[in-house]
Design a protein around this motif. Structure first.
Motif, PDB file in Angstrom:
ATOM      1  N   ALA A  27       0.803  -1.227   0.000  1.00 44.04           N
ATOM      2  CA  ALA A  27       0.000   0.000   0.000  1.00 44.04           C
ATOM      3  C   ALA A  27       0.833   1.273   0.000  1.00 44.04           C
ATOM      4  N   VAL A  28       1.982   1.253   0.651  1.00 39.63           N
ATOM      5  CA  VAL A  28       2.764   2.482   0.816  1.00 39.63           C
ATOM      6  C   VAL A  28       3.152   3.130  -0.520  1.00 39.63           C
ATOM      7  N   PRO A  29       3.609   2.388  -1.526  1.00 42.82           N
ATOM      8  CA  PRO A  29       3.942   3.062  -2.802  1.00 42.82           C
ATOM      9  C   PRO A  29       2.774   3.837  -3.391  1.00 42.82           C
ATOM     10  N   ILE A  30       1.562   3.334  -3.197  1.00 42.68           N
ATOM     11  CA  ILE A  30       0.377   4.031  -3.708  1.00 42.68           C
ATOM     12  C   ILE A  30       0.183   5.335  -2.952  1.00 42.68           C
ATOM     13  N   ALA A  31       0.315   5.280  -1.624  1.00 43.47           N
ATOM     14  CA  ALA A  31       0.173   6.482  -0.804  1.00 43.47           C
ATOM     15  C   ALA A  31       1.249   7.507  -1.137  1.00 43.47           C
ATOM     16  N   LEU A  32       2.473   7.049  -1.338  1.00 43.12           N
ATOM     17  CA  LEU A  32       3.569   7.974  -1.642  1.00 43.12           C
ATOM     18  C   LEU A  32       3.357   8.660  -2.984  1.00 43.12           C
ATOM     19  N   ARG A  33       2.918   7.910  -3.986  1.00 44.66           N
ATOM     20  CA  ARG A  33       2.670   8.509  -5.305  1.00 44.66           C
ATOM     21  C   ARG A  33       1.577   9.571  -5.229  1.00 44.66           C
ATOM     22  N   ALA A  34       0.551   9.292  -4.426  1.00 45.90           N
ATOM     23  CA  ALA A  34      -0.570  10.221  -4.316  1.00 45.90           C
ATOM     24  C   ALA A  34      -0.319  11.316  -3.283  1.00 45.90           C
ATOM     25  N   GLN A  35       0.796  11.211  -2.546  1.00 45.93           N
ATOM     26  CA  GLN A  35       1.138  12.156  -1.475  1.00 45.93           C
ATOM     27  C   GLN A  35       0.012  12.237  -0.441  1.00 45.93           C
ATOM     28  N   VAL A  36      -0.405  11.054  -0.009  1.00 45.06           N
ATOM     29  CA  VAL A  36      -1.415  10.911   1.034  1.00 45.06           C
ATOM     30  C   VAL A  36      -0.731  10.378   2.292  1.00 45.06           C
ATOM     31  N   PRO A  37      -0.867  11.027   3.436  1.00 50.13           N
ATOM     32  CA  PRO A  37      -0.225  10.536   4.658  1.00 50.13           C
ATOM     33  C   PRO A  37      -0.635   9.101   4.992  1.00 50.13           C
ATOM     34  N   TYR A  38       0.376   8.281   5.295  1.00 47.98           N
ATOM     35  CA  TYR A  38       0.165   6.874   5.672  1.00 47.98           C
ATOM     36  C   TYR A  38       0.557   6.776   7.142  1.00 47.98           C
ATOM     37  N   LEU A  39      -0.441   6.730   8.001  1.00 51.75           N
ATOM     38  CA  LEU A  39      -0.217   6.983   9.415  1.00 51.75           C
ATOM     39  C   LEU A  39      -0.371   5.739  10.288  1.00 51.75           C
ATOM     40  N   PHE A  40       0.642   5.494  11.097  1.00 56.14           N
ATOM     41  CA  PHE A  40       0.606   4.622  12.254  1.00 56.14           C
ATOM     42  C   PHE A  40       0.175   3.176  11.958  1.00 56.14           C
ATOM     43  N   PRO A  41       0.816   2.523  10.981  1.00 54.20           N
ATOM     44  CA  PRO A  41       0.470   1.130  10.698  1.00 54.20           C
ATOM     45  C   PRO A  41       0.827   0.206  11.855  1.00 54.20           C
ATOM     46  N   PHE A  42       0.090  -0.873  11.975  1.00 57.23           N
ATOM     47  CA  PHE A  42       0.282  -1.879  13.018  1.00 57.23           C
ATOM     48  C   PHE A  42       1.350  -2.874  12.538  1.00 57.23           C
ATOM     49  N   THR A  43       2.574  -2.400  12.520  1.00 60.80           N
ATOM     50  CA  THR A  43       3.729  -3.211  12.129  1.00 60.80           C
ATOM     51  C   THR A  43       4.987  -2.476  12.567  1.00 60.80           C
ATOM     52  N   GLY A  44       6.002  -3.246  12.905  1.00 59.11           N
ATOM     53  CA  GLY A  44       7.285  -2.664  13.285  1.00 59.11           C
ATOM     54  C   GLY A  44       8.325  -2.774  12.192  1.00 59.11           C
ATOM     55  N   ALA A  45       7.877  -2.955  10.947  1.00 63.25           N
ATOM     56  CA  ALA A  45       8.792  -3.209   9.836  1.00 63.25           C
ATOM     57  C   ALA A  45       9.769  -2.056   9.623  1.00 63.25           C
ATOM     58  N   GLU A  46      11.014  -2.409   9.347  1.00 68.92           N
ATOM     59  CA  GLU A  46      12.073  -1.411   9.215  1.00 68.92           C
ATOM     60  C   GLU A  46      11.926  -0.568   7.955  1.00 68.92           C
ATOM     61  N   PHE A  47      11.363  -1.122   6.883  1.00 67.83           N
ATOM     62  CA  PHE A  47      11.273  -0.357   5.633  1.00 67.83           C
ATOM     63  C   PHE A  47      10.364   0.863   5.790  1.00 67.83           C
ATOM     64  N   LEU A  48       9.483   0.852   6.786  1.00 71.76           N
ATOM     65  CA  LEU A  48       8.628   1.995   7.043  1.00 71.76           C
ATOM     66  C   LEU A  48       9.339   3.092   7.831  1.00 71.76           C
ATOM     67  N   ARG A  49      10.529   2.775   8.352  1.00 78.23           N
ATOM     68  CA  ARG A  49      11.253   3.679   9.236  1.00 78.23           C
ATOM     69  C   ARG A  49      12.561   4.179   8.641  1.00 78.23           C
ATOM     70  N   THR A  50      13.245   3.324   7.892  1.00 80.98           N
ATOM     71  CA  THR A  50      14.564   3.641   7.356  1.00 80.98           C
ATOM     72  C   THR A  50      14.630   3.276   5.874  1.00 80.98           C
ATOM     73  N   PRO A  51      14.913   4.254   5.006  1.00 81.93           N
ATOM     74  CA  PRO A  51      15.042   5.678   5.310  1.00 81.93           C
ATOM     75  C   PRO A  51      13.683   6.303   5.592  1.00 81.93           C
ATOM     76  N   VAL A  52      13.700   7.491   6.196  1.00 81.88           N
ATOM     77  CA  VAL A  52      12.459   8.196   6.495  1.00 81.88           C
ATOM     78  C   VAL A  52      11.717   8.509   5.203  1.00 81.88           C
ATOM     79  N   LYS A  53      10.422   8.185   5.191  1.00 82.43           N
ATOM     80  CA  LYS A  53       9.570   8.482   4.030  1.00 82.43           C
ATOM     81  C   LYS A  53       8.684   9.678   4.388  1.00 82.43           C
ATOM     82  N   PRO A  54       8.610  10.679   3.514  1.00 81.84           N
ATOM     83  CA  PRO A  54       7.984  11.954   3.894  1.00 81.84           C
ATOM     84  C   PRO A  54       6.530  11.848   4.314  1.00 81.84           C
ATOM     85  N   TRP A  55       5.786  10.879   3.790  1.00 83.56           N
ATOM     86  CA  TRP A  55       4.354  10.792   4.085  1.00 83.56           C
ATOM     87  C   TRP A  55       4.019   9.651   5.038  1.00 83.56           C
TER      88      TRP A  55
END
Length: 380
Positions: free
Chosen positions: A116-144
């Protein structure tokens, strides 16, 4: 055409201007803000999505009863992805393109977020507080993309430290979901073991959303592990423990917060006792914390648990940032407000910055005893 004949048309055109102004940003209307959530509302991981939804809706109901944020009620649109990436893609596209939501909130899972994240990033829609501790969501920092919960690396470091220092365990095996979720948590375990001059003793894999764990458990046990770190969902863990006990294994089971503690206890029954779980939220029964006291006042008793508390905290952080974004919020202003947020919700602190989109690194430890989640400091 005379001015008299133009007057109805001009009145209609000028009458549209306030609506057009307030609807300039998708999801923002004069009387409401629309959020989108796509997660597991059905299938073997349904308890996770249902818990996140229940907690978020409980907090939004409190805020809406008080008049909303800057006069706007918060409307949450929830779609069911069944914890399947392909469905998460379709639901995310629908939420952004059809429902025109302002932001996405409370997705569940690593593989679904990865889709889902690539879709949100392309549309510049904030992707907030997912229930996962996955590192790809944290490093590197993604603007949305913003995370509240501690990472799986934080959880596995605490887990390995406690099982080795407190229990002296050396033979640590993995029973893991064979996808990006499994690989992420495995990386955390491997890194924590490497720091201590250790390595994984044995490994077996299971398929996402499948309850057929017998072959994997049977293959794992000849290595005689002292501890099994489980990476999967609550019904799978319940099945795995039952199978291990049936085969006479004395291995102790450990898992991370994604398990859905209350769902696991309900699924495993007496077999849940003795399992250790790292948590990223405080106890949902600890009313000495103001945030938990408010949560217990707002949530339905049947929905009380770690997962719904996380959804409640997710909603509270969103509301705080939305207030700071001003009376005419845009997605960009929401991101700026989040990056400046330093918040004590009343017993749980969340802080972001432009270079750090993970709001908390708090990890708590529990042990299941007598069918209850008991907070503990050590595993001794």
């Amino acid at each position: 055409m005379s001015l008299r004949r133009w007057r109805p048309l001009l009145a209609a055109m000028f009458g549209l201007l306030p609506a057009l102004a307030t609807d300039a940003e998708d999801g923002v209307r004069s009387d409401e803000i629309r959020l989108g959530m796509a997660n597991a509302q059905s299938g073997p991981a349904a308890g996770l999505g249902i818990g996140i939804r229940a907690g978020a809706q409980a907090y939004f109901a409190r805020i809406n009863a008080e008049g909303g944020v800057h006069g706007r009620k918060i409307v949450l649109i929830v779609n069911d992805d069944g914890y399947e990436p392909a469905r998460s893609v379709a639901n995310t596209e629908a939420l952004i393109e059809t429902n025109k939501v302002f932001a996405l909130l409370g997705y569940v899972g690593t593989p679904t977020s990865r889709a889902a994240v690539p879709i949100a990033l392309r549309a510049q829609v904030p992707y907030l507080f997912p229930f996962t501790g996955a590192e790809f969501l944290r490093t590197p920092v993604k603007p949305w993309v913003f995370n509240i919960r501690a990472s799986y690396f934080d959880e596995t470091e605490e887990m390995v430290e406690r099982m080795t220092a407190d229990l002296g365990i050396e033979k640590i095996a993995l029973l893991m979901q064979d996808d990006s979720f499994g690989e992420t948590v495995k990386s955390g375990v491997v890194g924590a073991l490497h720091k201590r001059g250790m390595q994984i003793h044995a490994e077996a894999r299971i398929q996402r959303n499948s309850l057929d764990v017998e072959a994997a458990v049977t293959a794992l046990l000849p290595a005689q592990p002292e501890a099994i770190v489980f990476i999967g969902t609550y019904q799978q863990l319940a099945e795995a423990i039952a199978r291990a006990k049936a085969l006479g294994s004395a291995a102790r089971f450990f898992t991370v917060s994604f398990i859905g503690t209350e769902n696991f206890i309900a699924a495993a029954g007496a077999n849940a006792d003795g399992v250790y779980i790292t948590q990223v939220m405080p106890s949902p029964h600890d009313a000495s914390r103001t945030i938990v006291k408010n949560y217990l006042a707002d949530i339905a008793p049947a929905d009380v648990g770690y997962t719904s508390l996380e959804g409640y905290i997710d909603a509270a952080v969103f509301v705080a940032a939305l207030r700071d974004a001003g009376p005419q919020p845009t997605r960009l202003e929401l991101v700026k407000a989040l990056e400046a947020l330093n918040l004590d919700l009343g017993g749980f602190k969340v802080a972001f910055s432009p270079s750090n989109h993970q709001g908390s690194d708090a990890v708590f430890l529990i042990e299941i005893r007598g069918g209850k989640a008991v907070p503990v400091e050590t595993m001794r």
